[in-house]
Every structure is written in structure tokens, then in C-alpha cells.
Design a protein around this motif. Structure first.
Motif, PDB file in Angstrom:
ATOM      1  N   VAL A 100       0.836  -1.197   0.000  1.00 47.39           N
ATOM      2  CA  VAL A 100       0.000   0.000   0.000  1.00 47.39           C
ATOM      3  C   VAL A 100       0.876   1.254   0.000  1.00 47.39           C
ATOM      4  O   VAL A 100       0.628   2.221  -0.733  1.00 47.39           O
ATOM      5  N   SER A 101       1.914   1.250   0.833  1.00 49.13           N
ATOM      6  CA  SER A 101       2.817   2.404   0.907  1.00 49.13           C
ATOM      7  C   SER A 101       3.481   2.670  -0.434  1.00 49.13           C
ATOM      8  O   SER A 101       3.592   3.818  -0.881  1.00 49.13           O
ATOM      9  N   GLU A 102       3.945   1.603  -1.092  1.00 47.30           N
ATOM     10  CA  GLU A 102       4.635   1.761  -2.372  1.00 47.30           C
ATOM     11  C   GLU A 102       3.685   2.220  -3.479  1.00 47.30           C
ATOM     12  O   GLU A 102       4.108   2.918  -4.406  1.00 47.30           O
ATOM     13  N   PRO A 138       6.664   9.791   7.858  1.00 45.00           N
ATOM     14  CA  PRO A 138       5.331  10.394   7.804  1.00 45.00           C
ATOM     15  C   PRO A 138       4.249   9.310   7.895  1.00 45.00           C
ATOM     16  O   PRO A 138       4.489   8.151   7.534  1.00 45.00           O
ATOM     17  N   PHE A 139       3.058   9.694   8.351  1.00 41.38           N
ATOM     18  CA  PHE A 139       1.969   8.719   8.477  1.00 41.38           C
ATOM     19  C   PHE A 139       0.628   9.414   8.267  1.00 41.38           C
ATOM     20  O   PHE A 139       0.577  10.616   8.042  1.00 41.38           O
ATOM     21  N   GLN A 140      -0.456   8.620   8.292  1.00 47.46           N
ATOM     22  CA  GLN A 140      -1.812   9.110   7.989  1.00 47.46           C
ATOM     23  C   GLN A 140      -1.846   9.787   6.621  1.00 47.46           C
ATOM     24  O   GLN A 140      -2.482  10.818   6.417  1.00 47.46           O
ATOM     25  N   ASP A 190      -3.858  13.067   4.249  1.00 45.45           N
ATOM     26  CA  ASP A 190      -3.185  14.168   3.556  1.00 45.45           C
ATOM     27  C   ASP A 190      -1.825  13.647   3.110  1.00 45.45           C
ATOM     28  O   ASP A 190      -0.921  13.446   3.924  1.00 45.45           O
ATOM     29  N   ILE A 191      -1.680  13.399   1.835  1.00 42.38           N
ATOM     30  CA  ILE A 191      -0.460  12.819   1.278  1.00 42.38           C
ATOM     31  C   ILE A 191       0.740  13.746   1.447  1.00 42.38           C
ATOM     32  O   ILE A 191       1.895  13.323   1.346  1.00 42.38           O
ATOM     33  N   ARG A 192       0.505  15.012   1.777  1.00 34.73           N
ATOM     34  CA  ARG A 192       1.603  15.982   1.920  1.00 34.73           C
ATOM     35  C   ARG A 192       2.312  15.849   3.264  1.00 34.73           C
ATOM     36  O   ARG A 192       3.338  16.506   3.473  1.00 34.73           O
ATOM     37  N   ARG A 193       1.793  15.055   4.162  1.00 35.38           N
ATOM     38  CA  ARG A 193       2.287  15.079   5.546  1.00 35.38           C
ATOM     39  C   ARG A 193       3.777  14.776   5.649  1.00 35.38           C
ATOM     40  O   ARG A 193       4.323  13.923   4.959  1.00 35.38           O
ATOM     41  N   SER A 194       4.385  15.492   6.574  1.00 32.08           N
ATOM     42  CA  SER A 194       5.771  15.313   6.983  1.00 32.08           C
ATOM     43  C   SER A 194       5.742  14.825   8.429  1.00 32.08           C
ATOM     44  O   SER A 194       4.687  14.788   9.054  1.00 32.08           O
ATOM     45  N   ARG A 237       5.195  10.001  30.491  1.00 27.17           N
ATOM     46  CA  ARG A 237       5.709   9.373  31.713  1.00 27.17           C
ATOM     47  C   ARG A 237       5.593   7.852  31.672  1.00 27.17           C
ATOM     48  O   ARG A 237       6.494   7.133  32.133  1.00 27.17           O
ATOM     49  N   TYR A 238       4.482   7.333  31.127  1.00 23.10           N
ATOM     50  CA  TYR A 238       4.241   5.881  31.147  1.00 23.10           C
ATOM     51  C   TYR A 238       3.940   5.366  29.743  1.00 23.10           C
ATOM     52  O   TYR A 238       3.186   5.984  28.986  1.00 23.10           O
ATOM     53  N   ASN A 239       4.523   4.207  29.426  1.00 25.71           N
ATOM     54  CA  ASN A 239       4.312   3.561  28.137  1.00 25.71           C
ATOM     55  C   ASN A 239       3.574   2.240  28.356  1.00 25.71           C
ATOM     56  O   ASN A 239       3.966   1.441  29.196  1.00 25.71           O
ATOM     57  N   GLY A 240       2.491   2.013  27.585  1.00 27.89           N
ATOM     58  CA  GLY A 240       1.623   0.869  27.828  1.00 27.89           C
ATOM     59  C   GLY A 240       1.881  -0.310  26.905  1.00 27.89           C
ATOM     60  O   GLY A 240       2.401  -0.168  25.793  1.00 27.89           O
ATOM     61  N   ARG A 241       1.448  -1.482  27.339  1.00 29.77           N
ATOM     62  CA  ARG A 241       1.717  -2.749  26.658  1.00 29.77           C
ATOM     63  C   ARG A 241       0.763  -3.020  25.486  1.00 29.77           C
ATOM     64  O   ARG A 241       0.950  -3.965  24.731  1.00 29.77           O
ATOM     65  N   TRP A 242      -0.260  -2.207  25.285  1.00 30.34           N
ATOM     66  CA  TRP A 242      -1.301  -2.457  24.294  1.00 30.34           C
ATOM     67  C   TRP A 242      -1.054  -1.635  23.035  1.00 30.34           C
ATOM     68  O   TRP A 242      -0.636  -0.485  23.105  1.00 30.34           O
ATOM     69  N   HIS A 243      -1.333  -2.253  21.850  1.00 30.05           N
ATOM     70  CA  HIS A 243      -1.195  -1.459  20.620  1.00 30.05           C
ATOM     71  C   HIS A 243      -2.416  -1.625  19.718  1.00 30.05           C
ATOM     72  O   HIS A 243      -2.974  -2.707  19.578  1.00 30.05           O
ATOM     73  N   THR A 244      -2.816  -0.494  19.110  1.00 26.04           N
ATOM     74  CA  THR A 244      -3.979  -0.455  18.226  1.00 26.04           C
ATOM     75  C   THR A 244      -3.747   0.555  17.109  1.00 26.04           C
ATOM     76  O   THR A 244      -2.883   1.420  17.212  1.00 26.04           O
ATOM     77  N   GLY A 245      -4.567   0.455  16.061  1.00 24.92           N
ATOM     78  CA  GLY A 245      -4.570   1.478  15.019  1.00 24.92           C
ATOM     79  C   GLY A 245      -4.185   0.955  13.653  1.00 24.92           C
ATOM     80  O   GLY A 245      -3.772  -0.193  13.487  1.00 24.92           O
ATOM     81  N   LEU A 246      -4.311   1.827  12.662  1.00 21.81           N
ATOM     82  CA  LEU A 246      -4.066   1.519  11.257  1.00 21.81           C
ATOM     83  C   LEU A 246      -2.700   2.055  10.868  1.00 21.81           C
ATOM     84  O   LEU A 246      -2.415   3.237  11.037  1.00 21.81           O
ATOM     85  N   ASP A 247      -1.825   1.194  10.316  1.00 18.02           N
ATOM     86  CA  ASP A 247      -0.478   1.640   9.972  1.00 18.02           C
ATOM     87  C   ASP A 247      -0.414   2.137   8.529  1.00 18.02           C
ATOM     88  O   ASP A 247      -1.440   2.256   7.839  1.00 18.02           O
ATOM     89  N   ASN A 248       0.783   2.406   8.035  1.00 17.33           N
ATOM     90  CA  ASN A 248       0.935   2.980   6.699  1.00 17.33           C
ATOM     91  C   ASN A 248       0.572   2.019   5.576  1.00 17.33           C
ATOM     92  O   ASN A 248       0.369   2.448   4.437  1.00 17.33           O
TER      93      ASN A 248
END
Length: 414
Positions: free
Chosen positions: A43-45, A177-179, A183-187, A257-268
Motif C-alpha cells: 500500500v505504501s509503495e 510520515p503517516f496518515q 493528507d499525502i503531503r504530511r511530513s 511518563r508511562y508507556n503501555g503494553r497495548w497497541h492499536t490502530g491503522l499503519d501505513n
């Protein structure tokens, strides 16, 4: 020696030497003979052919890297030569991006030097070429995947981090860059920061410190495969401090301050997750794996200092499922005993994940090194700019963010 090698890689002399030394490993051919444009890419390419990426590449001079790499790749006749070529060209791309941002050599176009986007889009041109390459010899899928991974790591500076003796050692990471579907222009100002600070010497009251940096993708797969830990592991015991950096909230900087063990979301690549963060086999870790890991950056000192125009916060908020409960709640003062993580202060995306993985690695190695995560402001365009890839407001915002992150590092080292 490292500086000389960098310049050789950038100029292509290393590749030329490889060809001269092993002529049987290379042949005269063209991209028409060895690149199959019908082979599916990521998808990124696929975004690479859109107008904005092409404009970024053209206006930075980084449009030269894709065609050059295809020409060299099409001349390769052995797996060994392919591996050497990939590492040389990947390292050369990284060094060219750092040199461009730091003002060495010609700019190559009218796009401001400080921009991180040329590196991102040029890298995708190289990984796409590898994916669509039709070599004149058998190349199993696993070998192709290793070549692509080597391009990813070498062109991100991940396998070239080294520190000279006698200086304090600081390691900083940034993101792509992400999302981009929004907006494809994102830095990404964290990527711009990594390029701006690589190899930079910072004065401290107790002696100079050198900063070494690396870039990371906004992709779940490489993180789950251990890319972060492999990059940091060899250096971590020798570091004076480290900080991972990413783009966060509008108009503010957060020391998470704190980093959590759970991950979610849509990647590139438009892949999603909603699970606990896995630690790959063979990576030092803490058992049982903690739900939250805390920063050891001097957060109070950073917040109290004058570092730049953006307000800086010690962010203690997390999202958790309290012990005995089933519903997530926000805890503004940090995790409560026995709770289950659903987001760190930096959320539950890859920003939080890189912070979780590096601070967990610190604890697994039983180190007290100052380390944690800095969330920069969102890098915004001028309010009336909805189409141009850059503008004076955008460029000033990036300059101010990079300068303030550097100042935060200086305060931390002091």
C-alpha cells in the motif's frame, strides 16, 4: 573512517568498486529486462506514483535514486552482489538525506533542505524496485525479503549507529510520515529531527556528547519482528541517554511518563492491530511482561526549563482497565496497582510502542540510563494552504520543533 565511508557510499564509489572487483557478478542490462511492473507492491509503495510524492522527489533531487538503483540492480548476477548493492545504496540514501538536511553538498532542488519527506519517498522507490525485480538467477521469496529488510534498515541508519570513544553517547529515533491517506503531503517532525541531529555534537557541563539517530517505519510488522530492539540493543549499555521521538498533539510537547503494553490502530500499509505488544524470541525482556514501563528522562527538569515556543508537559495520563474491572478508564495520574494497559501517555499507536519497547529493554538490561519518549507538536501547514507541499509557516514550525527537541536533549544531558 565512518565519514569517509559515508561519502563513498553517497557518491556511488563503493558500488562502482564492487562492480570493478567482481565483474562476473554484474551484467549490462536495462530495467525493461528485469523489472516486472505487474508484480503487486505494498500500500505504501502504491502511493509513490501520486502527484505529491513525485513533486517531493523532483523538487529535492531525490528522484535520481529510484532509476539509479534499478539500473544497478538490473546488472546484478548473484545474490551476494545483490546484498552488497542493497546495503551500499541503502546506506548511501540515508547519508544523502542527512547531508542534505545538515547543509552538506548541493540541495538538488528548491525544496527546503530541512524536509524529511525526500528520504521516505525515495526509500519506497528502492523497496518497490526490489519487490518487482526479475533477476537472471533463482531468488527465493525468503532471500528477496532479506534484501528488502536490508534496504529498510540501511536506509534508515539503523545498522550504522556507532559512537567514537571519549564522548557522551545519545541515541535518538524518529518516524516516517503517516496518515497519508488523510493528507499525502504530511511530513513528520520527528523524522526531520533525526536527520538534523545525526552526528551532531552537543556541549554539556561535563563534556561533549554526540548524537546518533535512526529512523523507524509506521508499520506493525517490523516492530513485531524486533526491529526496534535490534537497533538499540548493542548500543543501550553504552548510552548516556536515549529518547524516542514522534509527532503527537497539536501545539504542545509531551514528555510521556508511562508507556503501555497495548497497541492499536491503522499503519501505513493499512494493517491494524488490537493486542498486547509481543516481544520476539531472543530479545532480553522482563518476565512477567509489565503492563506499563516508565520514563527515566528528567521530566521535571525538562518541563521547568525554557526550551522553545511550544509548552512542554509531563504527561502522566494513561488508559487502563483497573484491577477487578472490565471497562477501560482514563487515569490522569498514571497506572493503578494491578491494572491492565490500554494506552500509555502517548496513546496505543507506534509512538507508544517504540517507547514501551526501548524502556522495557532498558529495564531488561538492568540499566538506569535516562530514556523515554518525547511527543512533538503536529507539524501544520499555514491555515490557507490546502494543496501546496510546503509554505513558510510549515517550514518555520518544523524549524522550531527540531530546535526545541535539541534543546530538550541539552537540558536532559545537563
Amino acid at each position: 573512517m565512518r565519514t569517509v565511508l559515508r561519502r563513498l557510499l553517497t557518491c556511488g564509489i563503493v558500488v562502482g568498486s564492487l562492480i570493478a572487483a567482481a565483474p562476473l557478478a554484474f551484467a549490462q542490462t536495462t530495467s525493461r529486462d528485469c523489472v516486472d511492473r505487474t508484480v503487486p507492491v505494498t500500500v505504501s509503495e502504491r502511493r509513490l506514483d501520486l502527484a505529491v510524492p513525485q513533486e517531493v522527489l523532483r523538487r529535492s533531487g531525490f528522484d535520481r535514486f529510484g532509476p539509479r538503483f534499478e539500473t544497478l540492480l538490473c546488472a546484478v548476477r548473484t545474490k551476494q552482489a545483490a546484498s552488497a548493492l542493497v546495503r551500499a545504496e541503502g546506506a548511501g540514501l540515508w547519508r544523502s538525506a542527512v547531508d542534505r538536511v545538515q547543509g552538506r553538498g548541493p540541495a538538488g532542488g528548491d525544496l527546503t533542505r530541512a524536509d524529511d519527506r525526500p528520504l521516505y519517498w525515495a526509500r519506497l522507490a528502492l523497496t518497490r524496485a526490489l519487490r518487482q525485480w526479475k533477476p537472471g538467477f533463482t531468488l527465493p521469496d525468503a532471500d528477496r525479503a532479506r534484501l528488502i529488510n536490508a534496504m529498510e534498515t540501511s536506509s534508515r541508519g539503523q545498522d550504522s549507529v556507532s559512537f567514537p570513544p571519549g564522548l557522551k553517547r545519545v541515541m535518538v529515533s524518529g518516524f516516517d510520515p503517516f496518515q497519508l491517506d488523510g493528507d499525502i503531503r504530511r511530513s513528520n517532525p520527528s523524522g526531520a529531527t533525526a536527520l538534523a541531529l545525526d552526528g551532531v555534537i552537543i556541549k554539556t557541563p561535563t563534556g561533549p556528547a554526540i548524537v546518533q539517530t535512526a529512523m523507524f517505519p509506521v508499520l506493525w510488522g517490523p516492530f513485531e519482528a524486533g526491529m526496534v530492539e535490534r537497533t538499540f540493543l548493542a548500543q543501550m549499555p553504552k548510552l548516556t541517554m536515549f529518547t524516542t521521538v514522534s509527532q503527537g498533539r497539536v501545539g504542545r510537547i509531551d514528555i510521556e511518563r508511562y508507556n503501555g503494553r497495548w497497541h492499536t490502530g491503522l499503519d501505513n500499509d493499512n494493517e491494524t492491530r488490537a493486542t498486547t505488544i509481543p516481544i520476539p524470541a531472543g530479545i532480553p525482556t522482563v518476565t512477567p511482561q509489565p503492563e506499563f514501563v516508565s520514563t527515566t528522562l528528567p521530566h521535571a527538569k525538562i518541563v521547568a526549563a525554557t526550551t522553545g515556543r511550544f509548552p512542554v508537559f509531563d504527561n502522566t495520563s494513561v488508559t487502563e482497565i483497573p484491577a477487578g474491572a472490565t471497562t477501560p478508564v482514563v487515569s490522569p495520574t498514571g497506572p493503578t496497582p494491578g491494572s491492565t494497559a490500554r494506552a500509555g501517555g502517548g496513546g496505543s499507536y507506534l509512538s507508544n510502542e517504540i517507547a514501551y519497547r526501548t524502556t522495557l529493554l532498558r529495564d531488561a538490561l538492568k540499566l538506569t540510563t535516562p530514556g523515554g519518549h518525547v511527543h512533538t507538536p503536529v507539524l501544520q501547514f499555514a491555515p490557507d494552504n490546502t494543496t501546496a507541499i510546503t509554505d513558510p509557516v510549515f517550514e518555520q514550525n518544523r524549524t522550531d520543533i527540531v530546535a526545541q527537541v535539541k534543546k530538550i536533549i541539552e537540558v536532559s544531558l545537563a
